[in-house]
Structure formats: C-alpha cells, structure tokens
Design an enzyme around this catalytic site. Structure first.
Site, PDB file in Angstrom:
ATOM      1  N   ASP A 280       0.872  -1.166   0.000  1.00 43.69           N
ATOM      2  CA  ASP A 280       0.000   0.000   0.000  1.00 43.69           C
ATOM      3  C   ASP A 280       0.917   1.227   0.000  1.00 43.69           C
ATOM      4  OD1 ASP A 280      -2.133   1.710  -0.059  1.00 43.69           O
ATOM      5  OD2 ASP A 280      -3.203   0.802   1.610  1.00 43.69           O
TER       6      ASP A 280
HETATM    7  C1  NOJ Z   1      -3.885   4.098   0.087  1.00 44.66           C
HETATM    8  C2  NOJ Z   1      -5.092   3.236   0.226  1.00 44.66           C
HETATM    9  O1  NOJ Z   1      -5.050   2.521   1.435  1.00 44.66           O
HETATM   10  C3  NOJ Z   1      -5.259   2.232  -0.910  1.00 44.66           C
HETATM   11  O2  NOJ Z   1      -6.513   1.620  -0.775  1.00 44.66           O
HETATM   12  C4  NOJ Z   1      -5.120   2.906  -2.244  1.00 44.66           C
HETATM   13  O3  NOJ Z   1      -5.297   1.979  -3.277  1.00 44.66           O
HETATM   14  C5  NOJ Z   1      -3.755   3.553  -2.310  1.00 44.66           C
HETATM   15  N1  NOJ Z   1      -3.645   4.552  -1.272  1.00 44.66           N
HETATM   16  C6  NOJ Z   1      -3.481   4.201  -3.667  1.00 44.66           C
HETATM   17  O4  NOJ Z   1      -4.220   5.336  -3.821  1.00 44.66           O
END
Ligand code: NOJ
Length: 736
Positions: A280
């Site tokens: 993530d």
């Molecule tokens: C953080 C989020 O937790 C995740 O769900 C998302 O896909 C990513 N950022 C990318 O934007």
C-alpha cells in the site's frame, strides 16, 4: 511488426503464438540488468493538477522511465497523457518494456457508481459485476490498466471510515461481491482492451483495526482470520484476481508488508497465487515507524524478502534494492521472481503486443459518460437503496401531490452523492434529490427546497425556513446524513450519530405533524434512533453516485420497488460496537429478560437498531413449507433445503431470501448463525416460488480444534428467511 518493439521482441513475437507467456517473460528477463529489474518493482504517483483536472508525471519521473527505472505509475490517466508516457517507455528506454498505469477505480472513473457498501446492499452479484464491467470499460478507455479494487475487507466496526469501500460484515456476502467485482473488472479476457487488472486489498484484516481507528493495530486469532477476514480474498483469487495489495496494519505484531505467514504461507504456498503483490502507499516505509525495520533499507529488505513485489511510493526499492542484491541480502532468485510476476501481468494484459491499446482518444471520447454508463449507474443506484421503515405504507408516494418539501443539508448537495472514492467524477453530473424529484414530477407539483442546516455545523438559522417549507407542503422529504469526507480512508468517527444539528432539525420538523420520509446518505451505519422511533419512513441510500436523485425519485414514487438489504448491522449505540450478527453464543448468552450475569450491558440493550440482512419492500413476502430433503446425512452428503416464498402484497417486487446455518456443538465454538447462501427473486403480486438450496459439505466446514478445515458430525440448525432475525427454522444431523 510495430516499430517500437526491439528486434528481440520481433524475433520472439514471431513465435509468440507458440510461446507461453512464461517463456516470453523469461526471454525479457534474460535481457534485463539489475537496475531495470528493480525498476519493474517501483511505482510512483503522478501529480494531479486540481485546476486543469489533469494528471502528469512529476519531475524526474520521465527520466526514470527512459532509463528503465520505473515500471509503473499511479494516478496518471487520460488516453493522450498515458500514450505520451507510454511512448517514452516503449520508444526511448533500452528494453522498451511497457508501463503499467494503476488507479483507484473504486466506484467509477468519471461516471460515478454507488459506493461499494451500497452496491453490496443489492445482494445482486450480476448487478455488481455489470457495474465493475462498466467501470473497467470507462477507465480502460482513459488509459488505465489496473484498478486498486476490489476492497474486500470485512468490517464489523462502523467507526472505521473505510467500511464504505467494502461489502460489509459478512464473509459469505463479501466473497460473492469480491468475485463479482473481479469478474467485472477483468472480463472474460484480461487481454481485451476494455479489461483492467483487479487488485484484492487490503491483505489482510485491515478492517479489524482496534477502536475502528484507521491504520490501527489488529489482534486476531488465526481461526477468525481464516474464517472471516481471508475468505473474500480467497474468493477474489479464485475469480482470477491478477494482483493483491497488502494492508497497512499489523496482525499480532507483524505488519502485513513483512508478514511471511500471510504473504508466503497462505498466499503463495496454500493458495498458489501467481499474480503480483503491491504494497500500500508507503507501507514498506512504514515498517520503520511500526518498529520492525530500523531504516528504509531494512524495510526494503523485509518487504521484498516477504514477497511484496511492487513498492508503491516508499522509495525503498528504488533506493536500496540494487544494493541489497549486491550485498547478498536479497537473492537474485527472489528478485527475478518478483520481476517475473510483474512482467507476466503486463504480458497478460497484452501490453507487450500493443502498449497503446488503452490509449485511444477516440474510444475515450465515445466511452466516457456515454448513455450506457449513465443507464447502468442509475440501475445500480435503484437497486442499492435499503428501505428501513415504511409505516402505514407512506411510500410509495402518489404522483398527484401538489406541494412537496425537500429539506435537509443533503437534499440538494451536488458533491456528497459522489461518495468518498469519487475518482474523476464531476459534481456537475450529479442529480440531487431535489433535481430528481423535479424530473419525476415534471412541473406537476411545487417543490419547496430548504436546506435547514449544514451537515455538521451548529447553526440553526435555517430551521425556521425549513419548518415553513414543511408547513406549506403535503409531505416532507428530509435528506440527512454524512458528507462524503466523513467516511473513507483516515475518516474514522468516534460517534455514529447524525453530525451537527440534523437530528434537532428532524425533531422540529416532526412537530409540524407532516408526514416525513427520511432519505439517508452516509458511508457507514448510523445510530439514527430518533428517526427509527419517530419518522414514519426511512430510506438508506448510502452514496448513490451520479444518478442519485433520479434513482431516489424512482423509489419514492414507486417506479422501482426497493429491494436492498443491509450488508452490515446498524447498532443503537456506538458503545455496542463491534456488533455483528454472526457472533458467538458465549457461556452466558445474552438474555434480554435477565441482563445480570449474561453477556450484556447494565445500561443498554444488545439488540441492534436494524439487523444484518434487513430491508423492506413495498410489497410483503410470506415464507412457508421449509423442508429438508433429509434430516440425517453423512459427512460427504448434501441436503436440499426448500421453501416457498409468496408475494402477498399488491405490487411486484424482489426479495432476497437468506439461508443461515448454526452448528450446535463443535470441537470449537461456532457462531450463532452464519449466512451460507441467498437468492434474489422477483415475484408478481400473488405469485409463489418454490426455492431450493443445496447444502453441500463445504457449507458445513470450519477450522476444528486442530485447524483442519472439516465437517464435524453433530446437530445443525438451518434457517431461511427475510433477514438474519426473522427466520424459519429446521434441524438436521451429520452422522459419524
Ligand atoms: C492508500 C489506500 O489505502 C489504498 O486503498 C489505495 O489503493 C492507495 N492509497 C493508492 O491510492
């Protein structure tokens, strides 16, 4: 042969038909140097210009692409923009490996569909698949190859803001929805120009954050992890999900970006997942504050050695991976394995064959917000709303009303119906409730709009105007709830009440004696006790996207009979949280007549406001003749449970027939009931349908005391009904 392919590709492509993707991947890998390999494992975000609403690579990124050091970007979109960037990769870099463009297409790209928890309320797998398909068609036309969705995290805590992004509290419903979304995004053929790779996230148990606070610690037994939280992931994988994203949280001391139990043992060894895993956002970097890596280099080592293939935004692999390989802290074999997985998805998407297949400005123009999209989002919106209350058949409304008051801070909001993961949606495209009702009534009634108050402000200055609007009207449609910024990532709330002075507005309007219909927009279950007790009709709409107002008007005026059911329990108080239907019985089961020394509160009930699976229709359904094909079976046998469902009202309608099972005695304790199947059926007035459900052994299996996934002999209860509480009951036994 296209000119942008190098000779070796030309040569290998000659035989491409005969070569497997694995062979093609290996032939590319053989040509790569260490920096180029690391580059395939690096992902950075482009920059978004809020003024022009366009995205472009940030400073330095073009040079990285040119030198083969950046394999993937997120937040870059648009056919022209992606073509420009792709051109640099496939014409100017040494090996001409195409870029991968990822984006959070969670409930739409430009056309905004209902938020995921809303679509889960439809309990309609085909609808959810269609919605994901449309999102894929639209996003792929704008250059997107890969969505960071579906979010399949089970959430039992409505304080957690990200509950809005998932399918609620139940592993079975969550699994069905997970599979539908993967199939929708990826279509029948991942190589088709309108398919995008799915990403099951956040692996794992992100929704179990203590206190409902985003990013917080998770403590969980392996049994609950496997039986509840992992099931939708397995379902996404079985449906073919090309990629997985790890979660931010730790489980029992081990953050997911460095969790070998999750990433190696379960995902690779047991489930044989052969796609790639992305971190993530900076989750590898966060291994440092988690306190499991002393610096970014160590974090990079942990991430890659655990099997996180792509580093999103932490800059850890870009800075340290080559050194780690040179220092023998990361084996070239493991590195190659990660690169292979990434290249394989690029091949499967067909990017090596035509890197520009997603970059047609003409297709983009024809696709974005075309009529088919708008039709699909209205259809999804209608089917995603849940009727929570309808005293004395207040709804549906007659179309010959003369004066309708539409009141509340969400009645004419152009922004909030877009929901928290609004991607490139435009508020100008949103049909508000006021507008939707006007469209429906078509000048035949006077619509009096009054905002009353803001969503979370303290001012009551608008109250008099709202009361005056109500008094002039025959009926009041009161639109209350949360703003789109109150749920989603980093939007946990400690209160589940309606924010601001909205409840007071409802109390005041109720005193006018006018019939009120509350229309809710919100990203989580709310403790709307006052409304539930005092307002005769309540429609839960979550955030329904672009066609919100039209879909709500369709329902309010009876052009669509609501059919949604809650995918999550509504508590009466935040103090009851976590409150979910598939809980354990305990040694001292709750007994409302005798609270003391049973599992309960001294000052409050355990009962939910609305149970899981609850939702009304304008018609009524009667359940009868529950019967089982057998009452005793062996461990390998199946049972057929059948039931008759009749539409006993005057309107046609759809019912979601739910089947639950309870295993009464096990080597470990079992939940008081678990959803095992459901069917959504359509019935004309007076029509009766005979339904059959097959209870195969896999519906009875669980992790026993030795963690074997098995059926244990003993007595079971089976329930079928309209929600998790109003159920008919039968019994059967599994013999030794
Ligand atoms: C953080 C989020 O937790 C995740 O769900 C998302 O896909 C990513 N950022 C990318 O934007």
């Amino acid at each position: 042969m296209k000119k942008y392919l190098l000779l070796f590709f030309a040569f290998s492509s000659l035989f491409a038909q005969k070569k497997t993707i694995d062979q093609r991947v290996d032939s590319v890998l053989a040509l790569m140097n260490l920096d180029e390999k690391v580059g395939q494992l690096v992902q950075y975000t482009g920059g978004f210009d809020t003024g022009t609403r366009t995205a472009s690579p940030k400073q330095g990124q073009i040079e990285l692409i040119r030198s083969g050091k950046l394999g993937s970007l997120l937040n870059i979109f648009g056919a022209q923009q992606t073509r420009k960037v792709q051109k640099i990769a496939v014409e100017e870099s040494r090996l001409k490996i195409p870029m991968l463009f990822g984006l959070d297409v969670i409930h739409g790209f430009r056309t905004t569909f209902p938020v995921p928890i809303a679509e889960a309320s439809s309990w309609d797998p085909k609808l959810v698949e269609k919605s994901a398909r449309m999102q894929a068609i639209e996003a792929s036309s704008a250059g997107i190859h890969w969505t960071f969705n579906p979010m399949v995290d089970i959430a039992r805590d409505p304080r957690w803001g990200r509950i809005v992004e998932g399918s609620g509290e139940d592993p079975f419903l969550g699994s069905v929805m997970a599979a539908s979304r993967v199939k929708g995004y990826q279509g029948d053929d991942l190589a088709a120009a309108n398919s995008i790779a799915a990403c099951a996230k956040h692996f794992a148990a992100y929704g179990a954050a203590e206190g409902g606070r985003d990013y917080n610690t998770v403590e969980l037994t392996e049994r609950t992890l496997r039986e509840v939280y992992l099931r939708p992931f397995k379902s996404a994988l079985d449906a073919g999900a090309a990629t997985f994203m790890v979660s931010f949280n730790e489980i029992g001391g081990v953050p997911s970006s460095a969790n070998p139990f999750l990433l190696k043992k379960i995902l690779r060894d047991e489930w044989k997942f052969d796609g790639f895993v992305v971190s993530d956002w900076n989750s590898i970097g966060e291994l440092v504050p988690h306190g499991i890596a002393k610096d970014l280099k160590e974090a990079a080592r942990l991430g890659i050695n655990t099997g996180v293939d792509i580093d999103m935004e932490a800059n850890a692999y870009h800075r340290h991976l080559a050194d780690l390989v040179n220092e023998n802290k990361v084996s070239i074999r493991d590195l190659d394995e990660s690169v292979r997985r990434v290249l394989k998805i690029k091949f499967r998407l067909g990017l090596f064959d035509d890197p520009y297949k997603y970059c047609s400005a003409d297709r983009e123009k024809k696709t974005i917000r075309n009529e088919e999209m708008i039709k699909a989002t209205r259809e999804a919106a209608k089917r995603s709303a849940v009727l929570l209350k309808n005293e004395n058949h207040l709804l549906p409304l007659k179309k010959d009303l003369k004066r309708i008051a539409v009141i509340g801070p969400l009645a004419n909001s152009k922004v909030d119906p877009l929901g928290p993961w609004n991607q490139q949606g435009d508020s100008a495209d949103v049909v508000t409730v006021v507008e939707g009702i006007k469209n429906k009534i078509n000048g035949k009634a006077e619509i009096i709009y009054s905002k009353g108050c803001t969503i979370d402000g303290k001012s009551k200055n608008g109250f008099n105007d709202a009361v005056a609007a109500a008094e002039k009207s025959e009926i009041v449609i009161l639109c209350l709830g949360e703003s789109l910024t109150m749920s989603g990532e980093a939007r946990s709330r400690a209160s589940l009440d309606l924010p601001g002075v909205q409840n007071e507005l409802a109390e005041l309007l109720q005193k006018t004696g006018k019939p009120i219909i509350a229309v809710l927009m919100n990203g989580r279950p709310l403790t709307i006790n006052y409304l539930a007790e005092n307002i005769p009709a309540i429609l839960e709409t979550w955030f329904l996207g672009n066609e919100s107002g039209n879909a709500i008007a369709d329902i309010l005026f009876g052009d669509y009979n609501p059919s949604g059911k809650l995918p999550v329990t509504f508590p009466k108080s935040v103090g009851q949280v976590p409150l979910y239907y598939n809980h354990k019985n305990t040694g001292r089961p709750n007994n409302p007549a005798h609270q003391m020394y049973t599992t309960s509160y001294t000052d409050f009930t355990n009962a939910p406001l609305y149970p899981f699976g609850f939702g009304l229709s304008y018609t009524t359904f009667e359940y009868s003749n529950l019967s089982l094909s057998k009452n005793k079976i062996s461990k390998e046998e199946s049972i057929i449970a059948s039931i008759d469902v009749k539409n006993t009202g005057d309107l046609e309608g759809e019912e979601i027939v739910q089947l639950y099972i309870r295993d009464l005695v096990g080597s470990v304790t079992r939940p008081v009931k678990e959803l095992k199947d459901f069917k959504k059926i359509y019935l004309k007035p007076g029509e009766l349908k005979h339904l059959e459900f097959v209870i195969s052994p896999d519906k009875l299996k669980f992790y026993d005391i030795n963690m074997n996934f098995t059926v244990e002999p003993g007595d079971f209860k089976l329930f079928i009904g309209t929600n998790s509480v109003d159920l008919k009951e039968a019994a059967f036994s599994v013999l030794e």
